[in-house]
Write an enzyme that holds these catalytic residues in place. Structure first.
Site, PDB file in Angstrom:
ATOM      1  N   SER A  43     -19.739  31.878  10.107  1.00  0.00           N
ATOM      2  CA  SER A  43     -19.890  33.035  10.283  1.00  0.00           C
ATOM      3  C   SER A  43     -20.802  33.583   9.717  1.00  0.00           C
ATOM      4  CB  SER A  43     -18.925  34.120  10.450  1.00  0.00           C
ATOM      5  OG  SER A  43     -17.929  33.939  11.074  1.00  0.00           O
TER       6      SER A  43
ATOM      7  N   HIS B 254     -18.526  41.226  10.885  1.00  0.00           N
ATOM      8  CA  HIS B 254     -16.605  40.744   9.934  1.00  0.00           C
ATOM      9  C   HIS B 254     -16.890  39.408   8.718  1.00  0.00           C
ATOM     10  CE1 HIS B 254     -18.339  37.209  12.215  1.00  0.00           C
ATOM     11  NE2 HIS B 254     -16.967  37.043  11.641  1.00  0.00           N
TER      12      HIS B 254
ATOM     13  N   ASP C 216     -21.372  42.919  16.238  1.00  0.00           N
ATOM     14  CA  ASP C 216     -20.587  41.908  14.929  1.00  0.00           C
ATOM     15  C   ASP C 216     -22.349  41.563  14.075  1.00  0.00           C
ATOM     16  OD1 ASP C 216     -19.597  41.033  12.896  1.00  0.00           O
ATOM     17  OD2 ASP C 216     -18.714  39.100  13.917  1.00  0.00           O
TER      18      ASP C 216
END
EC number: 3.4.21.-
Length: 1372
Positions: free
Chosen positions: A258, A127, A155
């Site tokens: 992230s 992502h 992911d």
């Protein structure tokens, strides 16, 4: 850039939804931009219920710097460090990172969102869709993503990069993948660390948050607890910031983090591995993080998909021919009938390029076309040679040479492209002409051996960059690459000069990993002519001027719009005033107007930056090592040269010609927070640096050894200033960033002893040089027309020191300890709180033994309060002491050291000066302000002395020298168990005057008589005057051996006149038997030498009987040792050669000949030691009768060169010549008991003449003499020998043994001794001894004989302990 999925409650769905960050390149974007991106991807109905927030949350009670340092491996968090303590802001221990060695986070990208797991692949979450490139290390090289490799269902992605990463080592990847509960097994996985760059918050124990910085400003890192869930996902609660289960440095990953990694320490494999990437968090006030575990199968498949079929070279089938079609992006490698298809870059698609792996020993490849392989790299499993047809090139992701391989690369590159090299193997660059491409290497060896083209041009690469700390680049010759285009990136590498002479005009070294070395046997010459500076200047930012005043950075460019025109100014001060009224813009101290043309204003700032760089110091963070000499000429503009790396040139010289050179430690680099400098002058933590070289040569230079630096080198100084322990220091405000050095100069004083600089070596100062010592110092100093100043409390002179026309000053708390003697033709000065200790030399491998040492100076000046001079542990110091301030002088010690036997002539001389005491001083002490203490010490007054107080224990104070009498004046005297020796000429005497107080007991008052009083002469000479009330028992008459007598003064004490006086009346004297015996032993050394020669007179006889030929030549060597009473022992080596002629007469063989002799003997006893070298010659005749009788006659003259040292009556060393004559006759008869057995009685008589000798000298002020006249020894010997002959066809050996009695028929010479008490005569005595000998004589051929004999004696006053005689005779 990215946004962790945030789980938010949505009232429409009635549950949690994942709010995604659709990342773009927003590292420098505002939160507003990030919010706008988020709004586009979230259902509008949920926005009113979910808060958009981002954070990396850590404890507030721990300094934020700790988390920053942790993330960047700075400060305490060096990779591999163990048991790192973590303290809170109050200094209390929070915990320790002791479950694993510190992890290396260099594989994490500079922005924290991805991790390098293979030289060309990173891992993160998919992502994170907006980032297009990554960088590592100090971020100076950027790598583009050519394929995102997004996982189809989770992911996660594993992007491929355009080049092999050379700066860092990829992280190891977990071998257990998504195995259930794998990472909950704490016996294997002992620690979990994370790193990320989300928005930064701190949290207190009440849960209150304080924002520190926005997202992507910098990385932080910390610990997390053992996973609560471990399968394809790892779940834990690092947001429970103060829960001990999360370790001492919990770090809660949140939006902005992230893709950041989670590392685990694999105890089984003993290494850190990446196990997961961060996916989601439970909100800013939550505690839970979710990580996606690395899908190892997917990762491996992704990487495998980027390989073409492996190429296997077969020997004997010719080379691999490589053709390539740029249009289709494909090529073929062919060998014989076998072909391999490869894929390169297609159009602009770098990812179309696949990797190639080559195997097969001694492979060969020829490029028929230029190859553009895109993101594909070449890996060589075996050694290869890669060449190209004329002008053909190769570009791609790089080359990997596996361990043990050597790939010869004959292919040039392309301008603007760099060849990236990895792998532990060797890459040898062996192309032709000029290669316009560059090199970036991160592992293994690259040998630059480019060949010249027809025009003679050579360039292996246009530039070379070494990084990661692993690579080595070897220069084939000095023309391979422009040295100024060599740079060292993150953690650097080794540049091997390989015996070449190389010149740098600039050094581009990012950190301590930069190494210039030479491993060749041929010494390299490295010239650091550092006159160039970096001309690359970034575009300056333009700030806005606040009309109400403000702060800024001096030198920066600012603008303001006035009357619709933009005006540009350079700020001159750190703050400025209001521009509306009082108009600070007109104040030249605050602003400089540089016009309204933006481009010109910008160029003005750039020009000033460059002008400033031209004056900036040069700081080299790297290392110089190996077999080379380094020369540093004066740098233009007076720029200083600073080394805060290290130097290790054990056989090399580093020379500085003019200018300033500084060796210093290195400040520990810390991670920057909000633009703070990574280092500062006032920080407490510094790294030690070592500088080792054979010689540091300074000419017209200014050298500083500053904090945390150790220098091990001799220093040769010519008109230079040396400061050891300088407080001068420099830091690089860009240290650790890889950016241009921004030096800051200042002072930095170490807080601990370990941070002080230290020096070891020998320094020679010439031509007005100056040496300031403020550091720990061990070594030696020779100073000529120079100056030395000492303020360090730890200066140790271990080598003899010499100061000619030079000053030596110790002050301001300085302490000089000299251990091996010192000479100075000037005064040594101790200022306020300065201390000088003069000591003997410590004996290696002993606890408390010292060899005596001598200190000869013109004097010592104690000029400051609390100055001190200490003479101790075997030191003998001479030179007057003048104390103009309250000071102390200590001679000896109440805990004296053991003095070792002398091993050198200097040490023996020093030992003789001590006269059995532990320390000695010869000179006067003046000024009246010194407090003097003596313990087991000797003070020889060199002149009138005046001191404040004198404490004497078990010591002696005497007066010697010329015939001038001395007076010792002391305010307070405290003496016990000591000896005071004063001189008198029967009219005057040395005196001691005590003005205030005298105490003590058991002291001897001795008198040295310079003249001999007449019989019954009465004297009345005051010796000691003390205040009234002083005990009459303080001094008693003492007996002293002077010359050859024991002299005792007669005294009386007079208490009239308000004083107590000890008055000399006369003396009593008697002979000292021990001294006389020593003198007699010394004088009788000539008799021992005579006997050595006597025992050599008759050693030829076994050579002559039954010889063939008319003449003979012979040689023999005799070595022996003897001993006598009084500890006497000698050893000698006697060499004799001769020639004789045989005369055959009726019934007799007559030999007449000539002989030359040389004897080297040495003797040692309680009384003396020395050597005698004797040379002489003589004539001999030997008659051997057929009946068995023989007669041997010899006459010989010997000259003796004697060099002896007596240790009695201050005799010292005497060099003298003597001579002796010898006339010997021996007769005997050989009775044959059988044909081959005989018995031989013998008789010998030797008459000689030994020259006498006379010695005259002084013991103190007493005249002494020793004399013995010429004397004529007569020595007889009778004995018998028994022998047996063993014969063979061509040989015969005669063995024999014998005994005899040797005796003196006349007494030895008489010795006459004379001193102030009169004359003493010692009559000579007779001696005798029994001799024993065994030997053999062998006939080797008809005309050669060899003999060997052993001898010793017994029952004599002087005996031969052992003697070996070997002779060889040749007849012709």
């Amino acid at each position: 850039m990215n946004k962790v999925y945030s789980l938010k409650y949505c009232p429409v769905t009635g549950g949690l939804i994942a709010v995604s960050e659709l990342a773009r390149r927003v590292i420098k974007k505002t939160c507003r931009r990030l919010t706008h991106i988020l709004l586009a991807g979230i259902p509008a109905i949920c926005l009113c219920y979910s808060q958009i927030s981002q954070a990396g949350i850590v404890r507030s009670d721990i300094a934020y710097q700790i988390y920053r340092d942790f993330a960047e491996n700075k400060g305490l968090f060096v990779p591999g460090a163990n048991d790192i303590p973590v303290y809170d802001k109050d200094g209390k221990l929070v915990g320790r990172l002791g479950k694993a060695p510190m992890a290396d986070f260099s594989s994490v990208s500079s922005n924290g969102v991805a991790t390098l797991v293979s030289p060309q692949y990173i891992v993160s979450v998919k992502h994170n869709g907006g980032y297009r490139s990554v960088s590592f290390g100090n971020g100076k090289n950027t790598y583009s993503l050519v394929d995102r490799n997004n996982h189809p269902s989770i992911d996660f992605h594993a992007p491929r990069l355009n080049k092999l990463v050379t700066e860092v080592i990829p992280s190891a990847v977990t071998s257990e993948g998504t195995k259930a509960n794998a990472y909950k097994y704490t016996e294997r996985y002992t620690a979990f660390y994370r790193v990320g760059s989300g928005t930064q918050y701190t949290k207190d124990k009440d849960g209150n948050l304080v924002k520190v910085a926005g997202g992507y400003a910098f990385k932080t890192g910390g610990t997390t607890g053992v996973p609560l869930i471990s399968d394809a996902t790892i779940v834990s609660n690092p947001g429970q910031t103060y829960n001990p289960v999360n370790g001492p440095l919990p770090d809660y990953g949140a939006p902005g983090d992230s893709g950041s990694p989670l590392f685990a320490y694999d105890k089984q494999q003993k290494k850190w591995v990446i196990v997961a990437v961060l996916r989601a968090y439970a909100g800013i006030n939550g505690a839970t993080n979710w990580w996606n575990v690395i899908p190892t199968d997917y990762l491996n498949q992704v990487m495998q998909d980027d390989f073409d079929a492996p190429v296997d070279f077969v020997s004997g089938l010719g080379p691999l021919n490589w053709t390539y079609d740029k249009t289709s992006g494909t090529g073929t490698l062919s060998q014989g009938s076998k072909n391999w298809t490869m894929h390169g870059q297609k159009d602009n698609d770098l990812n179309a390029g696949k990797n190639l792996v080559f195997s097969g020993q001694n492979g060969a490849i020829i490029l028929k076309d230029s190859v553009t392989q895109g993101a594909g790299y070449l890996e060589f499993k075996d050694s290869y040679t890669v060449s190209a047809e004329s002008g053909k090139t190769w570009t791609g992701a790089g080359i990997i040479t596996d361990k043990g391989t050597n790939v010869t690369w004959k292919v040039n590159g392309v301008a603007g492209d760099n060849l990236h090299k990895l792998g532990e193997g060797t890459l040898t660059i062996n192309g032709t002409g000029v290669n316009p491409g560059g090199l970036k290497t991160g592992d293994g060896i690259v040998v630059l051996n480019q060949q010249a083209d027809t025009a003679g041009n050579i360039q292996a690469f246009s530039s070379v960059n070494l990084a990661s700390g692993r690579p080595t680049v070897v220069l084939g010759d000095a023309r391979q690459v422009n040295p100024d285009n060599i740079s060292w990136g993150y953690r650097g590498g080794k540049l091997d000069l390989n015996g070449n002479a190389v010149t740098f005009t600039r050094l581009q070294a990012a950190d301590y990993g930069a190494v210039i070395t030479n491993n060749a046997q041929q010494k390299s010459q490295l010239l650091l002519d550092l006159k160039a500076q970096d001309t690359n200047v970034s575009e300056p930012t333009i700030g806005n001027i606040s009309p109400f005043g403000g702060t800024g950075t001096p030198g920066n460019l600012y603008s303001m719009i006035l009357n619709s025109q933009t005006r540009f100014y350079i700020l001159k001060s750190a703050s400025y005033g209001n521009t509306l009224w009082g108009n600070s813009l007109n104040d030249p101290a605050q602003w400089e107007f540089v016009g309204m043309d933006k481009n010109k204003a910008v160029q003005t700032v750039k020009d000033r930056i460059l002008a400033g760089r031209a004056k900036q110091p040069v700081i080299f963070h790297g290392q110089l090592t190996g077999n080379m000499d380094v020369a540093i000429p004066q740098v233009p503009g007076g720029r200083k040269v600073i080394f805060d790396g290290s130097v290790n040139l054990p056989e090399g010289t580093l020379s500085q010609d003019s200018g300033t050179l500084i060796f210093q430690g290195h400040p520990v680099i810390h991670a920057s927070i909000s633009g703070s400098a990574p280092v500062s002058l006032n920080q407490k933590d510094w790294e030690n640096r070592q500088f080792t070289m054979k010689t540091l040569s300074l000419k017209d230079a200014d050298f500083h050894l500053s904090r945390n630096a150790s220098l091990n080198s001799d220093i040769k100084s010519d008109n230079s200033h040396i400061t050891l322990g300088s407080d001068r220091a420099f830091v690089d405000k860009n240290d650790g960033t890889g950016n241009y050095v921004i030096p800051e100069e200042g002072t930095s004083v170490p807080d601990t002893v370990n941070d002080r600089s230290q020096y070891e070596g020998n320094i020679t100062l010439n031509h007005n040089s100056a040496l300031d010592i403020g550091s720990r110092f061990t070594g030696g100093i020779d100073a000529y027309d120079s100056a030395v100043s000492i303020t360090s409390p730890d200066v140790l002179l271990t080598a003899p020191g010499a100061f000619a026309g030079s000053s030596l000053t110790v002050h301001d708390g300085g302490h000089l300890t000299a251990l091996n003697g010192l000479f100075s033709d000037g005064h040594i000065q101790a200022g306020k709180n300065g201390k000088i200790t003069l000591s003997g030399t410590p004996v290696k491998d002993t606890a408390n033994q010292y060899a005596p040492a001598v200190y000869l100076t013109d004097g010592y000046d104690l000029t400051g309060d609390n100055a001190a001079l200490e003479i101790t542990r075997g030191a003998h110091a001479s030179g007057d002491i003048h104390a103009s301030a309250a000071s102390t002088v200590t001679i000896g010690s109440d805990t004296p050291a053991e003095l070792a036997s002398a091993e050198t002539a200097a040490s023996a001389f020093a030992g003789s000066l001590l006269e059995g005491y532990n320390a000695a001083f010869n000179g006067a002490i003046t000024g009246g302000r010194a407090d003097v203490s003596m313990h087991n010490a000797l003070w020889t007054l060199g002149g009138d002395s005046a001191i404040h107080s004198l404490t004497v224990r078990n010591s002696r104070i005497s007066s010697e020298g010329d015939r001038t009498f001395r007076t010792l004046t002391v305010n307070k005297l405290d003496a016990t168990g000591s000896d005071f020796v004063l001189r008198t000429d029967l009219k005057n005497a040395d005196k001691i005057n005590v003005t205030e107080k005298a105490t003590g007991s058991d002291n001897s008052l001795n008198v040295s008589f310079m003249n001999n009083p007449a019989q019954g002469q009465a004297l009345n000479i005051p010796l000691v005057t003390a205040p009234a009330g002083t005990s009459a028992e303080m001094f008693k008459a003492g007996t002293r051996v002077t010359g050859f007598s024991r002299v005792t003064p007669t005294l009386h004490v007079d208490t009239s006149g308000g004083n107590t006086k000890w008055i000399l009346d006369g003396f009593k004297a008697e002979a000292d038997k021990a001294a006389a015996a020593k003198a007699d032993s010394f004088m009788n050394a000539g008799y021992k030498n005579f006997m050595t020669e006597v025992n050599n007179l008759n050693k030829r006889m076994g050579d002559l009987r039954d010889t063939n030929g008319d003449a003979g030549a012979w040689a023999r060597i005799m070595s022996g040792a003897g001993s006598a009473d009084g500890g006497y022992s000698d050893n000698y080596t006697h060499v004799q050669v001769g020639f004789d002629k045989k005369h055959e007469l009726d019934g007799v063989d007559l030999f007449t000949g000539v002989t030359m002799t040389y004897t080297d003997s040495s003797a040692d006893s309680h009384a003396f030691s020395g050597k005698t070298k004797s040379v002489g010659g003589g004539l001999y005749a030997s008659a051997l009768f057929e009946s068995g009788a023989y007669i041997d006659l010899i006459g010989k003259y010997i000259h003796h060169d004697n060099d002896y040292t007596g240790n009695f009556a201050s005799l010292g060393t005497k060099h003298y010549n003597t001579h002796s004559w010898y006339a010997g006759a021996e007769t005997g008869y050989r009775y044959h008991l059988t044909e081959d057995t005989f018995i031989e009685p013998q008789a010998e008589l030797v008459y000689g003449a030994v020259s006498g000798k006379t010695f005259r000298w002084k013991d103190g002020d007493m005249d002494l003499s020793m004399k013995n006249r010429d004397f004529s020894p007569l020595v007889g010997r009778t004995g018998v020998e028994l022998g047996k002959t063993f014969s063979g066809k061509d040989w015969s050996v005669t063995a024999r043994a014998g005994t005899s009695w040797q005796f003196d028929l006349l007494n030895n010479g008489e010795t006459v001794l004379r001193d102030a008490s009169g004359e003493k005569r010692i009559k000579g005595e007779k001696d005798s001894r029994m001799l024993f000998n065994v030997g053999m004589n062998a006939q080797i051929k008809d005309n050669m004989r060899f003999g060997l004999e052993f001898e010793k004696s017994a029952f004599g006053k002087y005996n031969v302990d052992n003697a070996v005689n070997a002779n060889f005779r040749y007849m012709f």
